[in-house]
Enzyme design. Structure first.
Site, PDB file in Angstrom:
ATOM      1  N   LYS A 112      39.049  44.592  29.184  1.00 33.96           N
ATOM      2  CA  LYS A 112      40.249  43.801  29.521  1.00 33.96           C
ATOM      3  C   LYS A 112      40.274  42.478  28.747  1.00 33.96           C
ATOM      4  CE  LYS A 112      42.089  46.466  32.905  1.00 33.96           C
ATOM      5  NZ  LYS A 112      42.009  46.706  34.328  1.00 33.96           N
TER       6      LYS A 112
ATOM      7  N   ARG B   6      35.710  51.839  36.933  1.00 32.80           N
ATOM      8  CA  ARG B   6      36.609  52.545  35.997  1.00 32.80           C
ATOM      9  C   ARG B   6      36.329  52.015  34.596  1.00 32.80           C
ATOM     10  NH1 ARG B   6      41.541  51.881  33.568  1.00 32.80           N
ATOM     11  NH2 ARG B   6      42.857  53.732  33.432  1.00 32.80           N
TER      12      ARG B   6
END
Ligand code: HH2
Length: 296
Positions: free
Chosen positions: A236, A270
């Site tokens: 991210k 995840r």
């Protein structure tokens, strides 16, 4: 204090996640491998767009130690253009059909009711919804199915506009926790069993980098929402800001964040980089147990 409470903390309220054909043990963090069948995902867009490439990638993630595969046909990166349900389904269907036949837990990452219904009809074990079943008919579809697990994620607005919604009146951690708790209550009251529900603070979804960091620093407070947590830090942009690296080079940063999330009690991680994450978790586990477990 039981071994499990000692290791995972009282914030792991359910020892299992009931998810379709499976009951996944949550005593140790479970690694969910990401299979993006998209042309435009922020870190791996276009790499696995063709069904055969996505299927090969899925097989590799399993070999690397993923316990769940999360199949997605729409990029939800900030500013991403929405796709139609028809396009999304066309992308994921061949991949879904194949991996469902492998007898492993399969999750479908979608916010579209039509896609959920089709995926559940094919036998998907989990619906991972970044909009927490708020699309019209989504909650009803899950209730009707009655067997799938679900991940409810916090975000605001749509992926295209979410970064315009990063102002939280009070404390971001409390607000996300309270929102997740309220959403889970709605979903339970509609008829989804508590043991099927995981919650996710939605790292990078309508949050500033500082807010993302607060959600990791104080992740244990999210336990108050009453369900196990699924956490997605993989590649991210906050990790890009910290390291100065583009998305494909954020593996080490992602593993560090995943490990910190695991240590703070995350039930499911995840991730894109499954092999590296599994190795890091093995080291963490060996240190906790003070012994070298056999590689299986
Ligand atoms: N993040 C992404 C997509 N789906 N689902 C959950 N539950 N939690 C997350 O943090 C999450 C998610 C975004 O990552 P990725 O799939 O790699 O990218 P893209 O949305 O661009 O395909």
């Amino acid at each position: 204090m039981s071994d499990q409470v000692d290791q995972r903390g009282p914030w792991a309220p359910f020892p299992f996640w009931k998810a379709g054909r499976f009951e996944l043990a949550l005593a140790e963090p479970v690694v969910m491998g990401i299979v993006n069948v998209t042309p435009d995902s922020f870190s791996d867009g276009g790499q696995h767009e063709a069904p055969q490439a996505a299927i090969r990638h899925a097989r590799q993630l399993l070999d690397d130690g993923a316990e769940i595969l999360d199949i997605g046909g729409e990029s939800t990166r900030p500013g991403a253009a929405p796709v139609t349900a028809e396009d999304e389904w066309r992308r994921i269907e061949p991949v879904l059909r194949e991996v469902l036949a492998w007898g492993i837990p399969v999750s479908v990452d979608t916010r579209r009711t039509e896609v959920m219904i089709r995926a559940l009809t094919l036998g998907a074990d989990i619906i991972n919804d970044v909009q927490a079943l708020q699309s019209a008919g989504a909650l009803e579809a899950l209730v009707r199915d009655g067997r799938a697990g679900v991940c409810l994620m916090h975000m605001r607005g749509e992926p295209a506009s979410m970064q315009a919604h990063t102002r939280y009146d009070g404390d971001v951690v409390h607000e996300v926790r309270d929102w997740l708790a309220a959403r889970a209550a709605v979903v339970r009251q509609a008829g989804v069993q508590a043991e099927r529900i995981l919650l996710d603070p939605g790292i990078g979804f309508a949050k500033t980098p500082e807010q993302n960091l607060a959600l990791l620093q104080r992740q244990q407070e999210l336990a108050g929402a009453g369900h196990p947590l699924l956490i997605g830090w993989s590649r991210k942009s906050t990790l890009g800001l910290i390291t100065g690296r583009p998305a494909p080079q954020r593996q080490a940063a992602s593993v560090a964040a995943a490990l910190l999330a695991a240590q703070a009690g995350a039930a499911v991680l995840r991730v894109h980089d499954v092999a590296a994450t599994v190795d890091a978790l093995r080291v963490w586990r060996a240190v906790r147990h003070g012994e070298v477990p056999p590689v299986v």
